[in-house]
Design a protein around this motif. Structure first.
Motif, short mmCIF file in Angstrom:
data_model
loop_
_atom_site.label_atom_id
_atom_site.label_comp_id
_atom_site.label_asym_id
_atom_site.label_seq_id
_atom_site.Cartn_x
_atom_site.Cartn_y
_atom_site.Cartn_z
N GLN A 285 0.84 -1.22 0.00
CA GLN A 285 0.00 0.00 0.00
C GLN A 285 0.87 1.26 0.00
O GLN A 285 0.42 2.34 -0.38
CB GLN A 285 -0.89 0.03 1.26
N ARG A 286 2.12 1.11 0.46
CA ARG A 286 3.00 2.28 0.58
C ARG A 286 4.01 2.39 -0.56
O ARG A 286 4.58 3.45 -0.79
CB ARG A 286 3.77 2.22 1.92
N VAL B 60 10.75 5.34 1.75
CA VAL B 60 9.48 4.91 2.37
C VAL B 60 9.72 3.66 3.22
O VAL B 60 9.22 3.55 4.35
CB VAL B 60 8.39 4.65 1.30
N MET C 239 7.06 13.33 -0.62
CA MET C 239 6.23 12.21 -0.15
C MET C 239 5.59 12.53 1.20
O MET C 239 4.47 12.10 1.48
CB MET C 239 7.07 10.93 -0.07
N LYS C 240 6.31 13.31 2.01
CA LYS C 240 5.73 13.74 3.29
C LYS C 240 4.47 14.59 3.02
O LYS C 240 3.45 14.42 3.67
CB LYS C 240 6.78 14.54 4.06
N TYR D 289 0.79 10.03 -6.86
CA TYR D 289 0.28 10.42 -5.53
C TYR D 289 1.23 10.09 -4.38
O TYR D 289 0.80 9.69 -3.30
CB TYR D 289 -1.10 9.77 -5.29
N LYS E 123 5.79 9.12 7.49
CA LYS E 123 5.12 9.39 8.77
C LYS E 123 6.03 10.11 9.78
O LYS E 123 5.55 10.83 10.64
CB LYS E 123 4.64 8.07 9.42
N ASN F 149 2.89 10.04 2.67
CA ASN F 149 3.50 8.70 2.62
C ASN F 149 4.80 8.61 3.43
O ASN F 149 5.51 7.60 3.34
CB ASN F 149 3.71 8.26 1.16
N ILE G 58 3.25 7.61 -4.06
CA ILE G 58 3.53 6.17 -3.85
C ILE G 58 4.62 5.78 -4.85
O ILE G 58 4.36 5.71 -6.06
CB ILE G 58 2.27 5.28 -4.13
#
Ligand code: GLU
Length: 305
Positions: free
Chosen positions: A84-85, A119, A172-173, A105, A179, A177, A107
């Motif tokens: 999913q990531r 990631v 990505m932040k 998006y 954390k 995506n 990913i």
């Protein structure tokens, strides 16, 4: 039985006679100081026999090859949830490409692009309280050798100039995506890329992918057979930046390269083979390393195809 030692020695000597082309990676200043003519090879088979040549016991910077190990750790814990990531499609773009992320998006296409590996580092920080220790001890256990360490000078050198990786991580932040704090994730990412290994250590480490998820001595299980199959498939399709198709075509083994000039390739059920030569071709893969592996699989016909 095939004499791997003789074949390795022959190809090694042949390549020494040929002109060595390409450039040492210069975008990480500390990597540019490496002797460009180093050349090492080490093959370890499932009977634990070792065949080697040249600078096979000298350590070099693991760089992107570590992404296979970090991915394995995350996959071992999360299984299919991990996808999913991060995706599993080859990107067809250079390792630090930014533009795709916008339309995807945030990913990353696959875990071996820099974005994907960043990631995976973020995921490991969620899964483990001391992820650095988890990575280094997996490498030491698999290599059966405690002499595997981070290289502060290389990590610091990359931290000081890693602008593209910073851009990828901040982007990505912004898409949700990543954390953790970007600085902390990148520190961890640069640290794992800086780990020093020799061809012998790398060949031993990657035996878990030649042995369907189990360590060389069979004592530890890192991945299920199905997971090991899938990691090998990602190495085959995404392990060589945007030259993965060419590597499959010329060599025919799952593998992973790094900008330190290392390449490791795996023949499932048979052997793991590491080569190191710091001069890189224009795609970022070791020029001599690729030539060696192409000659090796041609001569031995040991390939997955
Ligand atoms: N640490 C390197 C970077 O992020 C790894 C590159 C590589 O080996 O592909 O630029």
């Amino acid at each position: 039985m095939m004499d791997f030692g003789k074949i390795i020695d022959h190809i090694y000597q042949q390549l020494l006679l040929e002109k060595n082309l390409g450039q040492v990676a210069g975008y990480i200043p500390e990597l540019a100081t490496v002797d460009s003519e180093k050349f090492g090879v080490c093959l370890i088979n499932t009977d634990n026999q070792c065949f080697s040549a040249g600078d096979w016991q000298e350590q070099f910077s693991i760089q992107s090859i570590v992404k296979v190990v970090t991915l394995s750790l995350a996959y071992q814990k999360l299984d299919a949830q991990l996808w999913q990531r991060v995706g599993v499609e080859p990107s067809g773009t250079p390792f630090n490409n930014l533009s795709r992320l916008e339309s995807d998006y945030g990913i990353p296409r696959n875990p071996f692009s820099n974005a994907g590996a960043i990631v995976v580092c973020d995921v490991l920080m969620e899964l483990f309280s001391d992820p650095r220790e988890v990575v280094i001890s997996m490498l030491r256990t698999l290599a059966a050798d405690d002499d595997i360490n981070f290289t502060q000078a290389i990590a610091a050198s990359e931290k000081s100039e890693g602008y593209r990786n910073m851009a990828l991580a901040y982007f990505m932040k912004s898409m949700g995506n990543i954390k953790h704090e970007v600085e902390d994730v990148l520190d961890f990412y640069f640290d794992v890329c800086s780990i020093a290994v020799s061809c012998e250590q790398l060949a031993r480490i990657f035996m878990y992918l030649a042995k369907h998820g189990r360590s060389a001595d069979g004592k530890y299980s890192y991945l299920s057979e199905g997971q090991a199959k899938r990691i090998n498939a990602i190495m085959l399709t995404c392990g060589f930046y945007d030259e993965a198709g060419d590597f499959a075509f010329r060599v025919g083994l799952p593998g992973k390269s790094g900008v330190g000039g290392g390449i490791v390739a795996v023949m499932p059920g048979e052997f793991s083979l590491a080569v190191w030569s710091p001069r890189l071709n224009e795609k970022g893969n070791s020029y001599r390393g690729l030539r060696f592996l192409e000659h090796f699989t041609d001569a031995t016909e040991r390939t997955i195809f």
